[in-house]
Enzyme design. Sequence first.
Site, PDB file in Angstrom:
ATOM      1  CB  SER A  37      41.110  15.277  28.776  1.00 32.41           C
ATOM      2  OG  SER A  37      39.725  15.560  28.646  1.00 32.41           O
ATOM      3  CE1 TYR A  57      41.899  20.416  29.450  1.00 32.82           C
ATOM      4  CE2 TYR A  57      40.124  19.353  28.234  1.00 32.82           C
ATOM      5  CZ  TYR A  57      40.984  19.386  29.324  1.00 32.82           C
ATOM      6  OH  TYR A  57      40.928  18.389  30.275  1.00 32.82           O
TER       7      TYR A  57
END
Length: 310
Positions: A144, A170
Amino acid sequence: MLAGVDLSGRRILVTGVSAGLGVETARALAAHGAQVVGAARDLAKAEAATEVVRAAAANGGGLELIELDLASLASVRAAADALVAKGEPFDVVIANAGVMAAPFGHTTDGFETQFGTNHLGHFVFINRIASLLRPGGRVVSLASAGHRFANVDLDDPNFTRGDYDPWVAYGRSKTANILFAVEFDRRHRARGVRAAAVHPGGIQTELSRHLEDGAIEAMIAQINADLAAEGKPPFELKTIPQGAATSVWAAVVGEADEIGGRYCEDCHVATNVTDGPLSVASEGVRSYALDPDNARALWAKSEEMVGEVF
């Protein structure tokens, strides 16, 4: 991405086929003849979600489901061992499953939830089935742009010191997904197996289930304010098929030597490798996420954490 591509006879494993990108990735591949093995934690949910995959299957394509809970190494090892015992080879493994911005918690084995699920679960699973990858095979690790939030912290991967930040956690896990591809590619390229990391883009899926109402809208508003200040057009979320396109491209379309050990976005290899300014909507990858020494260090730390050497 798959126009004119015949995947008949190809066997492809996709994790996280109970919703979103995983389902669409499996659907596109099966529609072009691939035999897809879909892994999911909740098989009942996956059975319902993948009806569209079976309906779209053509040219000998099909779908088989297996149970895999990436937050439990017992489940990971059981799933991998069952595949190895079966002995059927794979052409591609797409590590699609994951969680985002989850509240602080731990996996069954005591790892911070996001690092444990997104990275360590796939680390053990893919390494255990690596022998099943045919020469010419590929591993696609879904990362990501969120990797820009943080480099991995090999001294404190479980947030035992300092305050927990869901976006930092994350970011660490997504950086780990890229570094895993870098090191896996280095270790397996001599036998013709390559690995790449992909950023699917900004997409509204179940991945955002841990966010508060309005959080996505607020983030997009801030992104657009930054883009407007730079004289750039506004950011738009991708559709799920648009998001799955880069996974499919890296898996079966892009040239092996082009994608191997690299970070891909928007169906091409990212060329902007920098530690300079990057907005969430801009293209590019942080240099620490492609650093080979960082990748080797993460691999060694991961082996130490899971108690297994690959």
